[in-house]
Design an enzyme around this catalytic site. Structure first.
Site, mmCIF file in Angstrom:
data_model
loop_
_atom_site.group_PDB
_atom_site.id
_atom_site.type_symbol
_atom_site.label_atom_id
_atom_site.label_comp_id
_atom_site.label_asym_id
_atom_site.label_seq_id
_atom_site.Cartn_x
_atom_site.Cartn_y
_atom_site.Cartn_z
ATOM 1 N N GLY A 71 -4.279 -6.011 10.140
ATOM 2 C CA GLY A 71 -3.986 -6.996 9.100
ATOM 3 C C GLY A 71 -2.797 -7.855 9.501
ATOM 4 N N CYS A 325 13.525 -0.317 2.294
ATOM 5 C CA CYS A 325 12.612 -0.584 3.410
ATOM 6 C C CYS A 325 12.678 0.604 4.360
ATOM 7 C CB CYS A 325 13.025 -1.810 4.188
ATOM 8 S SG CYS A 325 13.446 -3.174 3.153
HETATM 9 N N1 PLP Z 1 -0.750 -7.150 4.234
HETATM 10 C C1 PLP Z 1 -0.686 -6.274 3.213
HETATM 11 C C2 PLP Z 1 -0.739 -6.784 1.800
HETATM 12 C C3 PLP Z 1 -0.552 -4.900 3.463
HETATM 13 O O1 PLP Z 1 -0.472 -4.044 2.444
HETATM 14 C C4 PLP Z 1 -0.497 -4.462 4.814
HETATM 15 C C5 PLP Z 1 -0.298 -3.024 5.117
HETATM 16 O O2 PLP Z 1 0.293 -2.271 4.378
HETATM 17 C C6 PLP Z 1 -0.595 -5.412 5.840
HETATM 18 C C7 PLP Z 1 -0.720 -6.742 5.514
HETATM 19 C C8 PLP Z 1 -0.589 -4.996 7.284
HETATM 20 O O3 PLP Z 1 -1.808 -4.434 7.657
HETATM 21 P P1 PLP Z 1 -1.912 -3.553 9.017
HETATM 22 O O4 PLP Z 1 -1.337 -2.216 8.686
HETATM 23 O O5 PLP Z 1 -3.368 -3.478 9.329
HETATM 24 O O6 PLP Z 1 -1.151 -4.282 10.056
#
Ligand code: PLP
Length: 389
Positions: A71, A325
């Site tokens: 993501g 964090c």
């Molecule tokens: N965006 C959102 C809203 C998320 O909750 C997360 C992960 O917690 C990410 C992006 C990042 O995804 P990834 O863990 O696949 O890099």
């Protein structure tokens, strides 16, 4: 007591069916999907079947789905890729103050190079006001990026409306759907979405594979240059087993989405009501109804979220804090301060995120255990003297 996992927004367990679908692609169908021989073509077929499933789930075309490594990579690709591809049109991006770091950090990076960014405020429930998006658009705006639902407080944003406003003004619209894909319905056409990020490990798929939906014709410079994979939008040999697993996870999610969302909503509300009734000076964060079916985020005054988390862990209950964090900084969460929580309340926040395996008995265990932990911690906390005042 069996451990209770209530941190599904962080990650989900891999579904057995997903593992079964992936296994042959490690040892049997190991060809490089770009190879022209039979080994390669079997691997390629696996990828293309997953692409078809995912395109169907989003109401998109197959050639609009790009597989990425996460993501985070999808978010980075959209931010950096549009800023580069559309530099001649403008240098302004609109987002919200509660986006994930995977959006904020690439924006901060580009701001150092001259990009202008508007961080829209949210209301006390975490909602972005579509009128504020409209007001922020200038003739230099190239992208609006607003998440589908927030990962900490669970608020679902009015993205169809925001996308419509972006389009009426000739601006592209991106949504980070990492917390919603596979959990609540998404239709990229009805919701006016040009770019969408998602990640397999949030829906019982493997870690390290994501997707980026790119509407046909929407311009984007790739992050990775190299081979011709993914129609030159993301070079590097695809992670075939992970992509096959992603496809299978989406199939399973689509089949049970409605029933599972309804089931989790009942458990979510039971947990919210149970905790708020049993713990004085506690409050729910996020929207009461426009909310992810699996998200409970509460603030408990006069104690630290981390202390509650560790005490819950000792009882076998895994939750997460919305406060500090992972870094050594003790700054409270930017989402909780954005909805107007004072620092001391933001520091006393806990997030429980439910999943497929969550049962009513587990929810009742949390309702039984947490008030006692709060009482114990408050008895030790100098801040709790305020309660008596
Ligand atoms: N965006 C959102 C809203 C998320 O909750 C997360 C992960 O917690 C990410 C992006 C990042 O995804 P990834 O863990 O696949 O890099």
């Amino acid at each position: 007591m069996n451990p209770i996992y209530l941190d599904h927004a962080a990650t989900t367990p891999l579904a057995t069916e997903v593992l079964e679908a992936m296994l042959p692609y490690f040892t049997e169908f190991y060809g490089n999907p770009s190879s022209l021989h039979g080994f390669g073509q079997v691997a390629k077929d696996g990828i293309e079947r997953a692409r078809q499933t995912i395109a169907n789930a989003l109401h998109a075309r197959e050639d609009e789905i790009v597989f990425t490594g996460s993501g985070t990579e999808s978010d980075n690709t959209v931010i950096k890729g549009t800023a580069h591809a559309l530099a001649a049109k403008g240098d302004h991006i609109i987002t919200s103050g509660i986006e994930h770091h995977a959006i904020h950090e690439p924006l901060h990076f580009l701001e150092k190079q001259g990009l202008k960014v508007t961080y829209l405020p949210v209301d006390a429930n975490g909602l972005v006001d579509p009128d504020e998006v409209k007001k922020a658009i200038t003739d230099k705006t190239i992208l609006v990026s607003i998440m589908h639902a927030n990962n900490e407080i669970g608020t679902i944003e009015p993205i169809a409306e925001i996308g419509r406003i972006a389009h009426e003004n000739g601006v592209l619209f991106h949504t980070d759907a990492v917390q919603t894909f596979g959990h609540i319905p998404i239709d990229v056409n009805a919701m006016n979405i040009d770019f969408l990020s998602a990640s397999a490990h949030k829906l019982y798929g493997p870690k390290g594979v994501g997707l980026l939906y790119v509407r046909k014709g929407a311009r984007l410079t790739p992050l990775l240059h190299g081979g011709d994979q993914e129609k030159r939008r993301r070079a590097s040999t695809q992670n075939v087993p992970a992509i096959v697993g992603f496809g299978r996870a989406v199939e399973l999610a689509a089949a049970e989405m409605e029933s599972e969302a309804a089931r989790q909503t009942v458990l979510r509300d039971r947990l919210i009501q149970g905790l708020l009734a049993a713990i004085p000076h506690s409050r729910l964060n996020g929207h009461p109804s426009s909310r992810l079916p699996n998200n409970v985020n509460i603030s408990i005054a006069y104690i630290e979220g981390e202390a509650m988390l560790l005490n819950l862990d000792m009882e076998g209950i895994a939750a997460s804090t919305g406060s500090a964090c992972t870094s050594s900084s003790l700054e409270p969460s930017h989402c909780l301060t954005a909805i107007g929580l004072p620092h001391e309340l933001a520091h006393g926040s806990l997030r429980f995120t439910l999943g497929r395996g969550t049962t009513r008995e587990q929810i009742d265990s949390v309702i039984a255990v947490l008030p006692g932990i709060v009482k114990k911690l408050r008895a030790m906390s100098p801040l709790s003297r305020k309660i008596a005042q």
